[in-house]
Design a protein around this motif. Structure first.
Motif, mmCIF file in Angstrom:
data_model
loop_
_atom_site.group_PDB
_atom_site.id
_atom_site.type_symbol
_atom_site.label_atom_id
_atom_site.label_comp_id
_atom_site.label_asym_id
_atom_site.label_seq_id
_atom_site.Cartn_x
_atom_site.Cartn_y
_atom_site.Cartn_z
ATOM 1 N N ARG A 1 17.408 -22.549 24.880
ATOM 2 C CA ARG A 1 16.808 -21.403 25.409
ATOM 3 C C ARG A 1 16.107 -22.058 26.433
ATOM 4 N NH1 ARG A 1 15.708 -16.275 23.583
ATOM 5 N NH2 ARG A 1 13.486 -16.316 23.924
ATOM 6 N N ILE A 2 15.647 -21.376 27.561
ATOM 7 C CA ILE A 2 14.757 -22.024 28.364
ATOM 8 C C ILE A 2 13.469 -21.706 28.324
ATOM 9 C CG2 ILE A 2 14.558 -22.391 31.009
ATOM 10 C CD1 ILE A 2 17.697 -21.684 31.398
ATOM 11 N N GLU A 3 12.742 -22.302 27.526
ATOM 12 C CA GLU A 3 11.192 -22.230 27.193
ATOM 13 C C GLU A 3 10.683 -23.402 27.095
ATOM 14 O OE1 GLU A 3 10.902 -19.927 23.581
ATOM 15 O OE2 GLU A 3 12.600 -21.372 22.638
ATOM 16 N N LYS A 4 9.223 -23.166 27.209
ATOM 17 C CA LYS A 4 8.284 -24.577 27.190
ATOM 18 C C LYS A 4 8.655 -25.263 25.949
ATOM 19 C CE LYS A 4 3.568 -26.096 28.180
ATOM 20 N NZ LYS A 4 3.686 -26.836 27.210
ATOM 21 N N ARG A 5 8.455 -24.885 24.892
ATOM 22 C CA ARG A 5 8.658 -25.638 23.727
ATOM 23 C C ARG A 5 9.915 -26.456 23.803
ATOM 24 N NH1 ARG A 5 11.678 -24.410 19.067
ATOM 25 N NH2 ARG A 5 12.836 -22.526 19.154
ATOM 26 N N LYS A 6 10.854 -26.104 24.543
ATOM 27 C CA LYS A 6 12.068 -26.865 24.478
ATOM 28 C C LYS A 6 12.083 -28.217 25.198
ATOM 29 C CE LYS A 6 15.059 -24.376 21.624
ATOM 30 N NZ LYS A 6 15.650 -24.972 20.603
ATOM 31 N N GLY A 7 11.007 -28.387 25.931
ATOM 32 C CA GLY A 7 10.522 -29.471 26.613
ATOM 33 C C GLY A 7 11.428 -30.019 27.965
ATOM 34 N N ILE A 8 12.115 -29.017 28.357
ATOM 35 C CA ILE A 8 12.754 -28.909 29.699
ATOM 36 C C ILE A 8 12.049 -29.599 30.717
ATOM 37 C CG2 ILE A 8 14.541 -28.009 31.211
ATOM 38 C CD1 ILE A 8 14.928 -25.553 29.146
ATOM 39 N N GLN A 9 10.681 -29.223 30.933
ATOM 40 C CA GLN A 9 9.880 -29.744 32.010
ATOM 41 C C GLN A 9 9.873 -31.361 31.825
ATOM 42 O OE1 GLN A 9 9.140 -27.870 29.200
ATOM 43 N NE2 GLN A 9 7.130 -28.718 28.277
ATOM 44 N N HIS A 10 9.850 -31.977 30.681
ATOM 45 C CA HIS A 10 9.845 -33.332 30.560
ATOM 46 C C HIS A 10 11.129 -33.901 31.097
ATOM 47 C CE1 HIS A 10 6.385 -32.471 28.290
ATOM 48 N NE2 HIS A 10 7.166 -32.150 27.234
ATOM 49 N N LEU A 11 12.424 -33.382 30.923
ATOM 50 C CA LEU A 11 13.738 -33.589 31.548
ATOM 51 C C LEU A 11 13.630 -33.588 33.236
ATOM 52 C CD1 LEU A 11 16.718 -34.472 31.471
ATOM 53 C CD2 LEU A 11 17.187 -32.312 30.804
ATOM 54 N N ILE A 12 13.125 -32.569 33.420
ATOM 55 C CA ILE A 12 12.830 -32.282 35.134
ATOM 56 C C ILE A 12 11.972 -33.438 35.661
ATOM 57 C CG2 ILE A 12 11.964 -30.893 36.880
ATOM 58 C CD1 ILE A 12 14.335 -29.768 35.592
ATOM 59 N N ALA A 13 10.968 -33.717 35.061
ATOM 60 C CA ALA A 13 9.925 -34.752 35.361
ATOM 61 C C ALA A 13 10.629 -36.190 35.283
ATOM 62 C CB ALA A 13 8.839 -34.717 34.323
ATOM 63 N N ALA A 14 11.685 -36.285 34.460
ATOM 64 C CA ALA A 14 12.139 -37.799 34.144
ATOM 65 C C ALA A 14 13.495 -37.844 35.338
ATOM 66 C CB ALA A 14 13.118 -37.764 32.979
ATOM 67 N N ILE A 15 13.832 -36.721 36.147
ATOM 68 C CA ILE A 15 14.927 -36.768 37.195
ATOM 69 C C ILE A 15 14.784 -37.706 38.298
ATOM 70 C CG2 ILE A 15 16.387 -35.563 38.790
ATOM 71 C CD1 ILE A 15 16.060 -33.108 36.868
ATOM 72 N N PRO A 16 13.600 -37.910 38.948
ATOM 73 C CA PRO A 16 13.441 -38.929 40.150
ATOM 74 C C PRO A 16 13.750 -40.183 39.829
ATOM 75 C CG PRO A 16 11.529 -37.209 40.136
ATOM 76 C CD PRO A 16 12.258 -37.183 38.690
ATOM 77 N N GLU A 17 12.996 -40.778 38.618
ATOM 78 C CA GLU A 17 13.655 -41.938 38.053
ATOM 79 C C GLU A 17 15.115 -42.150 37.723
ATOM 80 O OE1 GLU A 17 13.542 -46.077 37.720
ATOM 81 O OE2 GLU A 17 11.790 -44.776 38.720
ATOM 82 N N VAL A 18 15.848 -41.115 37.201
ATOM 83 C CA VAL A 18 17.186 -41.365 37.112
ATOM 84 C C VAL A 18 17.957 -41.384 38.105
ATOM 85 C CG1 VAL A 18 19.026 -40.228 35.626
ATOM 86 C CG2 VAL A 18 16.593 -40.054 34.460
ATOM 87 N N ILE A 19 17.552 -40.570 39.111
ATOM 88 C CA ILE A 19 18.218 -40.499 40.582
ATOM 89 C C ILE A 19 18.097 -41.985 41.175
ATOM 90 C CG2 ILE A 19 18.269 -39.526 42.894
ATOM 91 C CD1 ILE A 19 17.210 -37.132 41.510
ATOM 92 N N ASN A 20 16.939 -42.642 40.719
ATOM 93 C CA ASN A 20 16.902 -43.981 41.448
ATOM 94 C C ASN A 20 17.906 -44.754 41.085
ATOM 95 O OD1 ASN A 20 14.619 -43.217 43.131
ATOM 96 N ND2 ASN A 20 13.200 -43.896 41.566
ATOM 97 N N GLN A 21 18.134 -44.822 39.878
ATOM 98 C CA GLN A 21 19.341 -45.503 39.116
ATOM 99 C C GLN A 21 20.777 -45.102 39.214
ATOM 100 O OE1 GLN A 21 18.388 -48.799 37.808
ATOM 101 N NE2 GLN A 21 16.504 -48.357 38.509
ATOM 102 N N ILE A 22 20.697 -43.621 39.374
ATOM 103 C CA ILE A 22 22.108 -43.244 39.177
ATOM 104 C C ILE A 22 22.235 -42.180 40.142
ATOM 105 C CG2 ILE A 22 23.760 -42.051 37.774
ATOM 106 C CD1 ILE A 22 22.291 -43.137 35.207
#
Length: 199
Positions: A59-80
């Motif tokens: 489910r797309i809801e706050k308690r699932k922490g997807i916002q943290h995954l989104i926040a991680a994307i810029p650094e992941v893009i730098n490497q991949i």
């Protein structure tokens, strides 16, 4: 999980933990039909060719922490640089907030929301993903973790709820502290760049 009940006064000798399971026959039948297919689900569904896939299912809801995954994307893009984050599941009213965060970070081109997929499509999505991520802030024992494990996917998940009862850190997956973006980035990048660990 049982410890929480004990803290509220439940008697230990009268408490039994019953874990969820997956229908192994159903998954074995799926694997026998689709393991050797020449096409890739993400190519067939979205036209992806050489992208590396980070998958979330739920489910797309706050308690699932997807916002943290989104926040991680810029650094992941730098490497991949060819990474795509695919988010599968029904919107519980939180997708707008996530998309606003994506716009702020400039990562919209690296994220796909699929909406609800059929059971077969979910299996295909998991099977053809490179890493499965469950960055939750709150969980009991998510069945989707079992599905990803049965399909032999590298897993990154929060060390909360019943998840550590199934995932042993750096043994059958990576556990990260919920909300810790740096740990989440490192785990995703490590699994996507190290084939030996990802097995």
């Amino acid at each position: 999980q049982a410890q929480q009940f004990h803290e509220f006064g439940a008697e230990k000798d009268k408490t039994e933990v019953i874990y969820p399971s997956v229908a192994t026959e159903e998954f074995d039948e799926f694997l026998s039909k689709f393991r050797m297919k020449e096409y890739n689900f993400y190519t067939e569904k979205f036209g992806f060719r050489n992208e590396q896939i980070v998958l979330y299912v739920g489910r797309i809801e706050k308690r699932k922490g997807i916002q943290h995954l989104i926040a991680a994307i810029p650094e992941v893009i730098n490497q991949i640089p060819n990474v795509k984050v695919v988010i599968v599941g029904p919107d519980a009213g939180y997708s707008r907030t996530l998309k606003e965060k994506m716009d702020t970070l400039g990562v919209g081109g690296h994220v796909v929301f699929t909406g609800i997929l059929s059971n077969l499509e979910v299996k295909k999505a998991i099977q053809d993903a490179d890493v499965f991520v469950l960055p939750s802030e709150s969980e009991n024992f998510p069945e989707v973790i079992l599905k990803a494990a049965y399909l032999k996917k590298p897993i990154v998940a929060s060390d909360i709820g019943g998840i550590p009862e199934f995932i042993e850190d750096q043994k059958n997956g990576f556990l990260v502290k919920s909300g810790n973006i740096d740990d989440l980035c490192k785990a995703i990048i490590t699994l996507m760049t190290n084939n030996e660990l990802a097995r």
